[in-house]
Enzyme design. Structure first.
Site, mmCIF file in Angstrom:
data_model
loop_
_atom_site.group_PDB
_atom_site.id
_atom_site.type_symbol
_atom_site.label_atom_id
_atom_site.label_comp_id
_atom_site.label_asym_id
_atom_site.label_seq_id
_atom_site.Cartn_x
_atom_site.Cartn_y
_atom_site.Cartn_z
ATOM 1 N N HIS A 157 -48.895 76.751 85.214
ATOM 2 C CA HIS A 157 -47.706 77.455 85.717
ATOM 3 C C HIS A 157 -47.501 77.240 87.220
ATOM 4 O O HIS A 157 -46.412 77.523 87.738
ATOM 5 C CB HIS A 157 -47.822 78.959 85.457
ATOM 6 N N CYS B 68 -26.017 26.349 76.722
ATOM 7 C CA CYS B 68 -25.247 25.110 76.550
ATOM 8 C C CYS B 68 -24.061 25.016 77.502
ATOM 9 O O CYS B 68 -23.382 23.998 77.556
ATOM 10 C CB CYS B 68 -24.755 24.991 75.111
ATOM 11 N N CYS C 179 -9.631 29.373 72.080
ATOM 12 C CA CYS C 179 -8.257 29.896 72.063
ATOM 13 C C CYS C 179 -7.486 29.600 73.343
ATOM 14 O O CYS C 179 -6.287 29.863 73.413
ATOM 15 C CB CYS C 179 -8.253 31.397 71.782
ATOM 16 N N CYS D 6 -36.479 39.821 80.579
ATOM 17 C CA CYS D 6 -36.389 39.838 79.124
ATOM 18 C C CYS D 6 -37.050 38.579 78.596
ATOM 19 O O CYS D 6 -37.136 37.563 79.302
ATOM 20 C CB CYS D 6 -34.938 39.986 78.650
ATOM 21 N N CYS E 147 -11.128 29.628 77.568
ATOM 22 C CA CYS E 147 -11.926 29.681 76.335
ATOM 23 C C CYS E 147 -11.744 28.384 75.562
ATOM 24 O O CYS E 147 -10.616 27.918 75.364
ATOM 25 C CB CYS E 147 -11.510 30.878 75.485
ATOM 26 N N HIS F 159 -14.758 35.104 70.785
ATOM 27 C CA HIS F 159 -15.297 33.781 70.465
ATOM 28 C C HIS F 159 -16.709 33.594 71.005
ATOM 29 O O HIS F 159 -17.481 32.802 70.451
ATOM 30 C CB HIS F 159 -14.351 32.694 70.995
ATOM 31 N N HIS G 254 -54.095 46.844 40.331
ATOM 32 C CA HIS G 254 -53.104 46.442 39.328
ATOM 33 C C HIS G 254 -53.599 46.687 37.901
ATOM 34 O O HIS G 254 -52.793 46.674 36.960
ATOM 35 C CB HIS G 254 -52.764 44.958 39.468
ATOM 36 N N CYS H 182 -22.007 30.453 78.278
ATOM 37 C CA CYS H 182 -23.326 30.476 77.642
ATOM 38 C C CYS H 182 -24.324 29.816 78.581
ATOM 39 O O CYS H 182 -24.099 28.694 79.064
ATOM 40 C CB CYS H 182 -23.283 29.749 76.301
#
Length: 1108
Positions: free
Chosen positions: A216, A1041, A1029, A1006, A1026, A1053, A590, A1038
């Site tokens: 406490h 690549c 599109c 990571c 892009c 995409h 078994h 990315c």
């Protein structure tokens, strides 16, 4: 691994062609499902057979090599490295103070006198390594307390009784004596001495029997009999002197340890867990901060865990449920390096303050469960306890457990009461967003709508406990028995040298046990064949006779060795050993009553169970845990109508396509007739199931049911074909994982547990796994276990499915979602996130490039603005809408609550307690979180989720505890001026320091950084459209690549590119942040600086500032 990619069809074909399920000349033997077992073999192998043998040899070799590589980091070293010894600090100087003006004060020297008498009577002092108490230095106390406060306490040595009483009256529930300061310093120093001994590898664990208590005591405040906070000082000391980075503090005293909580509530390096009497704030210390809704602040969010009991009479089952469902899973994810226990014994039945009904045996169970953490580095520090008998017996039981003695069987285990379930459910929901291991299956449990007559009614009113039982501790010739007979190698397949059930299995296990010195620590037991009478308890006379007839055949060894394997286990049931391991073959689970199956002839575990019941003279309650990767169909059938045997199997099922096929291993199977509910199947529906999944099943299902069943003997069908590298199982359980599973089961049945080898066909994995389990049986602490991932969603679904089937029969499984409407501190239940991401380093409602919503915890106890942060996925940033509503109906502060404040909180003493934050940026004024009174305005709240924790994030020990990073009121007001406040929300005057802001904390590392490819010679063009599109809005590149695609809120995409290519890391051309799809988190690391700097130069025409 190369061994985990087999499909169930290949496995099924292999087993159906080559298993010696029945005598080779008897084609009439069939299983219950009518499938022919044991086809006749050709005299010369076909081309397909030759190819199959080649594949099997290659597969086994590759799998074993993979496993050897994976085991290189495993520390299964020789006996000499095993730590032993329990430290004990018990110093008579600690009794040299008492209350001068009240002889009846509960915290008195007689407490330690009673403990000493009990420990001497039971011979425990001589079994421990004794340490002298030492004084804690001022510099050590200053790790938690202020120098001014320490100096003030030091002056009490020179005060007279009147002065001491005046000073004591300025605090709550304390007294002072001229020796109080000396004894408090000795008490803290005693715990520090044990910290040095445990972390210096002098001893394995320890206990400090000290007074005054400490949990406490606050930064500059005496409180509740406590002057200095011993466990808090010990935690900081361990971090500073021994470079310990993660400490778990468990507080099972019946009073909430608010002092310890306040010392660490902003610190992610210390996990604080308290389980205490609360009664909606009516019980001392009367703080809303003691409720489940207080979970820490800032970076410490999620690292404070409170389980408040809202009624008296709570029993062992309630405490054990809190440990199993909440503490142990979180602790395994937290990975503490040291466990400190604020060990109050005032929750034991008979204590005048606690009014609870826990027993010494129950606290022994809690101690045992904690011994599986931190490599067994565990220290108990005495806190409260005011019934001298229960205090002495509680300390004795805990010390017995630390010394390795088995836990006594609980007198009245039962299941957690509804009030305990409610408290636990609320705590789980509050903490789930911070701990991956607490995430529930998407297939959420249905609420209980069982008919009244089918549910055991709860007791009306407080439960009246029986008298405290007298605990006994067995005196044994040896702890662990070992059964092995080299003659079992005489059973082998005469026509298939590559059959997985080979003689080398048991030989390699025994060789490894001898290499590690484990065989020499066991008592080797004699062997004998099982008698016909013993076999007939589980098998038909016709079947036994048919197998006996094989003795006249050319393959006569088949029968002889199979019979011997069934009989060996019976010797482990002798009273001369506590537990045992049977290294036997062939396997048995078994084998049906009248048919061989799956390498098995006689069901060894079933025969052993019936033999145990026969020699005990009654229907002994037996728990059979079958962790072989294949379902033990034979064992299930033998006991499916018998309520005296609880059969729990965890196995691959694959929707009925994994051997032994069919629906008998399904979660829907529950037994028949009187045995309904006593067959429990956890059916994994795919490969790659590992440690995290099995431990989740243990915590959520296996152990809750097992403790409620309260077995008198535990038998384990210990197949190791779910082990990493096994060619048949395709699973990933590690030797460390098996050691933990074994340790957790050892708390049951007075420690009487027998492991009986079943499957396992990688010679390295079965050897290391059985060695790890044997270590646990011998009392060694389980090795440190690092969970590489949270439980698989499919595994959670399997566990949830089984719980749904069995919660009708087992009340311990009914930890359900409920609203806590019992007190003013939690007027609304916590709102749960739908599916928390694997890594939670996010601000409130931040959207990742793949569309995952990374919401901050909606159940946290701190105030929060629902801020829509500009993220890479958004075409434009949006203005946050924040509505602040101050609750005017908070309780008037009590004296205890005011004394509770630390100096850093003094500026906000007058702040209203129940502030509620309302609203989101797009939904409008929606009720949100409820804060606790401990929210400190102006704190810089930067959340570092548990999943993202790194050792380098431990705050320096020299930082002032309890201090709050203050934001200038003028700057905060200026910042608030930029927000568009919802004019429709009812706004009342508020103090600007009551608002907290949240920021994204990216991962500092990571495992996918290795995927970053070299930057193209042509460089980067942040204006590139892009590639699919042609849009120029919100594009990402990315980093593997260097192709450019648009984000989710355009045409997604880049998300599609990740799905096809598997490339994990992408860089935003909008704000230059980096996202990892596999980690589901933002990442900032040195390896990314080159590409970020190049993109910054291309985007802004200048070098990136602060590139470090």
């Amino acid at each position: 691994m190369t061994s985990t990619g087999q499909d169930s069809t290949t496995t099924r074909q292999r087993r159906s062609r080559h298993n010696p399920h029945s005598p080779p000349h008897d084609s009439s033997v069939t299983s219950k499902r009518g499938v022919k077992k044991g086809a006749l073999l050709h005299s010369s192998p076909s081309l397909a057979e030759v190819k199959k043998k080649g594949r099997m040899k290659k597969l086994s070799q590759a799998a074993e090599q993979d496993l050897i590589v994976g085991l290189q980091g495993l520390d299964l070293n020789l006996e000499a490295k095993t730590l032993s010894g329990t430290g004990l600090v018990f110093d008579e100087q600690l009794n040299e103070f008492h209350c001068l003006w009240d002889d009846s004060f509960p915290e008195c020297p007689e407490r330690l006198h009673a403990i000493k008498e009990q420990l001497i009577q039971e011979g425990l002092v001589d079994r421990c390594v004794s340490f002298q108490a030492r004084f804690a230095e001022k510099e050590e106390l200053m790790l938690v307390h202020s120098l001014e406060y320490i100096d003030l306490m030091e002056t009490t040595q020179y005060m007279n009784e009147g002065e001491l009483r005046i000073l004591a009256d300025t605090y709550d529930s304390v007294y002072l004596h001229p020796n109080s300061y000396t004894c408090a310093c000795l008490a803290s120093g005693s715990v520090l001495r044990l910290v040095d001994a445990v972390l210096g590898n002098e001893i394995r664990n320890g206990m400090a029997i000290i007074r005054p208590p400490g949990h406490h005591a606050q930064h500059s405040l005496m409180d509740g009999y406590c002057m200095f906070n011993h466990v808090a000082v010990a935690a900081r000391y361990a971090q500073k002197k021994h470079a310990i980075q993660r400490v778990l503090i468990v507080d099972w005293d019946v009073h909430h340890g608010q002092g310890t909580q306040f010392a660490f509530d902003q610190d992610p390096s210390v996990l604080y867990f308290s389980i205490h009497r609360y009664e909606q704030g009516r019980f001392w210390p009367h703080l809303k901060a003691s409720n489940w809704s207080t979970i820490g602040f800032g970076r410490g969010q999620g690292y404070t865990i409170n389980v408040p009991w809202n009624q008296v009479g709570m029993r062992d089952a309630d405490y054990i449920a809190a440990f199993l469902h909440l503490l142990l899973p979180v602790a395994l994810e937290f990975q503490p390096q040291l466990v400190l226990v604020a060990a109050g014994f005032d929750a034991l039945q008979g204590d005048p303050k606690g009014e609870m009904a826990a027993t010494p045996a129950g606290l022994a169970q809690l101690t045992h469960l904690l011994m599986g953490l931190a490599g067994g580095k565990l220290i108990l520090s005495l806190e409260g306890g005011y019934n001298f008998r229960s205090l002495a017996e509680g300390v004795s039981a805990s010390l017995h457990t630390l010394l390795g003695d088995p836990c006594p069987i609980l007198e009245s285990p039962g299941a957690p009461c509804r009030s305990a379930q409610a408290s636990l459910s609320c705590a789980l929901e509050a903490l789930e967003p911070f701990w991956e291991v607490l995430v529930r299956s998407a297939e959420t449990l249905e609420e209980d709508f069982l008919e009244e007559e089918n549910v055991e009614k709860e007791e009306e009113g407080p439960w009246q406990p029986p008298a405290l039982p007298i605990l006994t501790w067995p005196v044994l010739q040896a702890r662990t028995g070992l059964v092995y007979d080299q003659r079992m190698m005489g059973h082998y397949n005469l026509w298939d040298n590559y059959h997985p059930e080979m003689p080398q299995r048991v030989f390699r296990i025994m060789r490894r046990l001898e290499e590690l010195g484990l065989a020499g620590r066991c008592l080797t037991l004699p062997t004998r064949p099982a008698t016909d009478a013993e076999l007939l308890t589980c098998h038909s006379a016709e079947y036994v006779g048919r197998l006996r007839a094989t003795a006249k055949m050319k393959t006569r060894e088949l029968h002889r060795e199979a019979v011997r394997a069934g009989g060996l286990i019976c010797f482990l049931l002798l009273p001369q050993v506590l537990n045992g391991a049977a290294v036997v073959r062939p396997p048995g689970h078994h084998a049906e009553r009248d048919a061989a199956c799956g390498f098995c002839f006689f069901n060894s575990v079933a025969v052993a169970a019936r033999h145990a019941q026969a020699i005990s003279g009654h229907a002994l309650r037996i728990l059979i845990v079958d962790w072989d990767v294949h379902h033990g169909n034979g064992t299930q059938h033998i006991f499916e109508e018998d309520p005296s045997v609880l059969y729990i199997s965890l196995h691959r099922y694959d929707h009925g396509t994994f051997f032994p096929m069919g629906d008998e291993g399904a979660s829907s199977q529950m037994g028949r007739a009187a045995g309904t509910g006593f067959t429990v199947n956890v059916a994994w529906n795919g490969p790659r199931v590992g440690d995290a999944d099995y431990l989740a099943a243990w915590h959520r299902l296996v152990l809750p049911i097992a403790y409620e069943f309260n077995p008198e003997l535990v038998l384990v069908s210990a197949g190791f074909d779910a082990a990493r590298g096994d060619p048949l199982g395709g699973c990933q359980v590690s030797p460390e994982g098996y050691a933990h599973l074994t340790h957790l089961l050892m708390g049951l049945a007075n420690g009487r547990i027998i492991l009986i080898l079943e499957g396992g066909y990688n010679l390295t994995s079965i050897s290391e796994s059985m060695a790890a389990c044997t270590r646990s049986l011998l009392g060694d602490p389980p090795p440190l276990l690092t969970l590489a991932r949270p439980p698989l969603s499919g595994a959670l679904a399997s566990i949830t499915e089984t719980i749904q089937v069995h919660r009708r029969y087992w009340r311990s499984l009914r930890v359900m979602k409920v609203e806590d409407k019992e007190g003013p501190s939690s007027s609304k239940s916590i709102t749960r996130k739908v599916t928390p991401p694997a890594h939670r380093g996010s601000a409130v409602r931040m959207t990742a490039p793949d569309g995952n919503i990374l919401d901050a915890d909606t159940g946290k106890a701190t105030s929060a603005s629902s801020v829509e942060v500009s993220t890479p996925d958004q075409a434009k940033s949006e203005t946050a809408v924040v509505a602040l509503n101050q609750d005017q109906a908070s309780d008037a502060p009590t004296r205890e609550a005011m004394l509770d404040k630390t100096p850093s909180e003094a500026a906000t003493e007058g702040a209203t307690l129940d502030q509620t934050i309302v609203g989101t940026a797009t939904v409008g004024a929606t009720p949100g979180q409820t804060t606790s009174e401990e929210a400190v305005g102006g704190a810089e709240v930067i959340q570092t989720p548990p999943a993202l924790r790194t050792d380098s994030q431990t705050p320096p020990a020299s930082s002032v505890q309890g201090a709050t990073a203050q934001i200038s009121p003028s700057k905060l007001t200026e910042s608030l001026g930029t927000l568009d406040l919802n004019s429709e929300a009812q706004l009342t005057p508020f103090h600007p320091l009551q608002v907290a802001f949240y920021a994204v904390t990216p991962l500092p590392w990571c495992p996918h950084l290795v995927a970053v490819g070299p930057i193209p010679e042509s460089g980067l063009d942040v204006t590139q459209p892009c590639q699919d599109c042609g849009t120029l809005r919100e594009n990402w590149v990315c980093l593997s690549c260097y192709q450019v695609y648009c984000g989710r809120y355009v045409s997604a995409h880049m998300l599609q590119h990740h799905g096809v290519s598997g490339h994990p890391l992408v860089l935003s051309y909008v704000d230059l942040s980096t996202w990892c799809y596999d980690c589901e988190a933002y990442v900032h690391h040195q390896a990314l600086l080159d590409v970020k700097s190049l993109a910054h130069q291309n985007k802004f025409g200048e070098d990136m500032p602060h590139s470090h």
